[in-house]
Design an enzyme around this catalytic site. Structure first.
Site, PDB file in Angstrom:
ATOM      1  N   HIS A  78     -30.474   2.592   0.472  1.00 29.11           N
ATOM      2  CA  HIS A  78     -31.339   3.025  -0.617  1.00 29.11           C
ATOM      3  C   HIS A  78     -30.524   3.653  -1.747  1.00 29.11           C
ATOM      4  CE1 HIS A  78     -33.987   6.066  -2.598  1.00 29.11           C
ATOM      5  NE2 HIS A  78     -34.770   5.009  -2.686  1.00 29.11           N
ATOM      6  N   GLU A  81     -29.145   0.946  -3.828  1.00 33.86           N
ATOM      7  CA  GLU A  81     -30.142   0.375  -4.748  1.00 33.86           C
ATOM      8  C   GLU A  81     -30.186   1.161  -6.054  1.00 33.86           C
ATOM      9  OE1 GLU A  81     -34.826   0.741  -5.421  1.00 33.86           O
ATOM     10  OE2 GLU A  81     -34.231   0.533  -3.330  1.00 33.86           O
ATOM     11  N   GLU A 159     -37.051  12.160  -5.400  1.00 31.28           N
ATOM     12  CA  GLU A 159     -37.858  11.095  -4.799  1.00 31.28           C
ATOM     13  C   GLU A 159     -38.239  11.454  -3.367  1.00 31.28           C
ATOM     14  OE1 GLU A 159     -37.504   6.327  -3.634  1.00 31.28           O
ATOM     15  OE2 GLU A 159     -35.930   7.295  -4.828  1.00 31.28           O
TER      16      GLU A 159
END
Length: 469
Positions: A78, A81, A159
């Site tokens: 992640h 990304e 996040e």
């Protein structure tokens, strides 16, 4: 027999016949766009479906997600990304990448899941070569500057804070942790906070080197795209991508994801509602009964207070939940992985209703396994056909479908095959699969909130083979 009874019987027979007919002529599905697939010498598969128009979607789909991480680097897929858009030698800043995409009227998106990662663009047809160039550049030449990595930590931590504030996200992460204890699928996609704070440039680069290999990449495109031209573009732009020295199958064989019936509860009496999930081991992507379980998911259905239908919905469980005021909402989920899956219900309710809601959910599982009827099976087949075939409409959805299916199945399912497999499902198929997966099993259970009234695990397990009076 009275006239009213005769009329009722006649109406029922007509109703049954209406669902026994084929309501869709599938012959037109045979002329859907051809899926062309070419495997390059470095293992990359290029797959396209060409249609007329001015727009194309093109993406890179990677058979790599958090399942290929370790406890030490959990979260790196992640993190990668996020960092993939931060600049290359050719496009040195995030702004330069964004500006180039905006100037050609395109869009760029990405996601990371437990098993896959994807990077995909939507552009005008004349800009497909530019899209391939951008995708190849960011995936092979990202700089991963230390200063930008440090900046991005705060973004990912924010996040993570947001996800931790979403009860459904927390419940499903906890469900994976309970069902797949000590295994790769039990980890979260973002990783623990301590990993987010400590992941290094070297870990990111090492993850790419180990996992972003040709045999694990699919480059798919849909819409106004020429297959042969795309193949040549990929050959040029991805020429430096190497085959893995260790096959993906060997790597995956070393990963165990055994399902464990268990529970994980977090009590928080300050919350007004209980959020919970109850799930069983489900089918992998390649199982022949995949669409049967999709149909069972459709039959159990979803409901929430905001839907226009209110209490007048087709789902048997939905009608019970609405009529008896058991929940704020519930949903049915079927999450597939390469060698396993999760199937179950997620619910949100008042603390005093949780016992009844869980009992009714599992009672519905048993009803479908033992006494569902042809009318409801045929009705829900039409609903499943509609939602599934819609995934073959639109360049972005088609591009995603091609990439996902080739990664998971090794081939593309045609609309006609999908129609045929769903249309051929019988009541016996539904009852067989439901009996095998949903009856007399040890589920995984997670719950958060004021859970003092949440039923004991042994009761939940018991309700998979006997009904509460």
């Amino acid at each position: 027999m009275s006239n009213i009874t005769k009329l009722f019987v006649k109406s029922t027979k007509n109703f049954s016949r209406s669902f026994s007919r084929k309501t869709v002529d599938p012959s037109y599905l045979k002329i859907s766009p051809e899926t062309k697939i070419t495997t390059l010498s470095n293992g990359i598969r290029v797959a396209t479906e060409q249609t007329y128009g001015e727009v194309a979607s093109v993406g890179v789909w990677v058979d790599s997600g958090s399942v290929y991480e370790t406890d030490k680097n959990n979260g790196v897929a992640h993190f990668l990304e996020h960092m993939i858009f931060k600049g290359t030698a050719k496009r040195p800043t995030p702004q330069s990448i964004e500006t180039e995409i905006e100037n050609m009227g395109g869009s760029l998106n990405a996601f990371t899941s437990r098993e896959h990662s994807a990077y995909y663009m939507k552009v005008l047809k004349d800009n497909v070569p530019n899209a391939v160039d951008i995708l190849s550049d960011i995936l092979q030449n990202s700089k991963f500057e230390t200063s930008l990595i440090e900046q991005e930590r705060d973004t990912i931590l924010s996040e993570n804070d947001y996800i931790q504030s979403k009860e459904d996200e927390v419940v499903f992460d906890q469900l994976h942790a309970a069902a797949f204890q000590g295994s790769a699928l039990g980890r979260t996609i973002l990783g623990p906070v301590e990993n987010i704070k400590s992941i290094t440039r070297e870990q990111i680069q090492e993850f790419i080197n180990e996992n972003y290999t040709g045999d694990r990449l699919v480059i798919s495109a849909a819409g106004a795209v020429n297959h042969e031209q795309l193949v040549e573009q990929v050959k040029e732009k991805f020429a430096n991508v190497k085959m893995s020295q260790v096959s993906k199958d060997v790597k995956r064989a070393a990963i165990t994801n055994d399902f464990i019936g268990s529970e994980l509860r977090v009590r928080d009496d300050e919350q007004p509602l209980i959020h919970f999930a109850v799930a069983v081991r489900a089918l992998p992507w390649t199982d022949p009964d995949y669409f049967v379980l999709e149909l069972i998911q459709t039959m159990i259905g979803n409901w929430n207070r905001g839907i226009a239908a209110g209490k007048n919905i087709a789902s048997n469980l939905g009608e019970i939940v609405a009529t008896e005021d058991l929940a704020e909402s519930y949903s049915t989920f079927f999450t597939c992985y390469q060698d396993t899956g999760l199937f179950g219900n997620y619910g949100v309710c008042q603390p005093e209703r949780v016992d009844d809601l869980v009992a009714e959910m599992l009672k519905e599982w048993q009803r479908i396994a033992t006494s569902c009827n042809k009318n409801e099976v045929e009705r829900n087949k039409q609903k499943l056909l509609a939602t599934t075939l819609m995934q073959y409409d639109g360049t972005s959805k088609v591009c995603e479908g091609i990439g996902r299916q080739i990664l998971t199945l090794g081939r593309r399912l045609s609309p006609f095959e999908v129609y045929t497999r769903i249309n051929e499902i019988t009541v016996a198929d539904v009852q067989r699969v439901a009996s095998t997966l949903l009856r007399d099993v040890s589920p995984a259970v997670t719950a958060i909130g004021p859970i003092a009234n949440y039923p004991d695990y042994n009761f939940v397990k018991g309700w998979t083979y006997w009904n509460r009076l």
